[in-house]
Motif scaffolding. Structure first.
Motif, PDB file in Angstrom:
ATOM      1  N   LYS A 107      24.074  12.479  -6.212  1.00  0.00           N
ATOM      2  CA  LYS A 107      23.634  11.766  -5.006  1.00  0.00           C
ATOM      3  C   LYS A 107      22.310  12.310  -4.486  1.00  0.00           C
ATOM      4  CE  LYS A 107      28.027  10.171  -3.114  1.00  0.00           C
ATOM      5  NZ  LYS A 107      28.932  10.242  -1.966  1.00  0.00           N
ATOM      6  N   VAL A 108      22.164  13.608  -4.531  1.00  0.00           N
ATOM      7  CA  VAL A 108      20.936  14.241  -4.044  1.00  0.00           C
ATOM      8  C   VAL A 108      19.767  13.899  -4.975  1.00  0.00           C
ATOM      9  CG1 VAL A 108      19.798  16.420  -3.498  1.00  0.00           C
ATOM     10  CG2 VAL A 108      22.204  16.105  -2.930  1.00  0.00           C
ATOM     11  N   GLU A 109      20.013  13.965  -6.280  1.00  0.00           N
ATOM     12  CA  GLU A 109      18.963  13.629  -7.245  1.00  0.00           C
ATOM     13  C   GLU A 109      18.520  12.174  -7.086  1.00  0.00           C
ATOM     14  OE1 GLU A 109      17.128  15.328  -9.783  1.00  0.00           O
ATOM     15  OE2 GLU A 109      17.826  16.918  -8.469  1.00  0.00           O
ATOM     16  N   LYS A 110      19.477  11.278  -6.863  1.00  0.00           N
ATOM     17  CA  LYS A 110      19.148   9.868  -6.673  1.00  0.00           C
ATOM     18  C   LYS A 110      18.289   9.690  -5.420  1.00  0.00           C
ATOM     19  CE  LYS A 110      21.336   5.331  -6.461  1.00  0.00           C
ATOM     20  NZ  LYS A 110      22.598   4.601  -6.462  1.00  0.00           N
ATOM     21  N   ARG A 111      18.654  10.385  -4.368  1.00  0.00           N
ATOM     22  CA  ARG A 111      17.904  10.316  -3.104  1.00  0.00           C
ATOM     23  C   ARG A 111      16.496  10.875  -3.272  1.00  0.00           C
ATOM     24  NH1 ARG A 111      19.896  10.891   2.537  1.00  0.00           N
ATOM     25  NH2 ARG A 111      18.023  10.520   3.706  1.00  0.00           N
TER      26      ARG A 111
END
Length: 121
Positions: free
Chosen positions: A45-49
């Motif tokens: 989720k953090v990488e996508k953000r």
């Protein structure tokens, strides 16, 4: 045929050892980067953000036509100017340098997000 004078030998050997040891210390030492380290653990989720925020910065006029190291610098300054200054401000990346500070930058970027926007991460 010349003979080797033993009285001169130890001094030459001593000078040679001192010179070699100072050269070895100079080349063998590791470079210690001095920068504030921020914790960052790679999560989907953090990488996508992060990639989404990076894409938004990539579309800005400031970064649009840049390449390579200039593009990386522009993107980081766009993502989190204070984090860029904190981590890279005193020692910018040199051409060809491996960026050992990238995860620390991402950790700083993550902590710089507004509180409510971190709830879904």
């Amino acid at each position: 045929m010349e003979t080797f004078d033993l009285r001169k030998g130890p001094w030459i050997l001593l000078i040679l050892v001192v010179l070699l040891s100072s050269i070895c210390d100079w080349t063998d030492g590791k470079v210690a980067y001095q920068f504030k380290q921020h914790y960052y653990r790679k999560k989907p989720k953090v990488e996508k953000r992060f990639k989404l925020a990076r894409k938004l910065c990539l579309d800005t006029e400031a970064c649009k036509n840049l390449h390579g190291q200039d593009l990386s610098k522009c993107l980081r300054q766009c993502l989190a100017p204070s984090c860029y200054e904190e981590i890279y401000g005193d020692d910018e990346l040199e051409l060809g340098e491996i960026d050992v500070r990238a995860n620390s930058f991402k950790g700083c970027w993550l902590t710089s997000l507004p509180v409510g926007s971190k709830m879904d991460l």
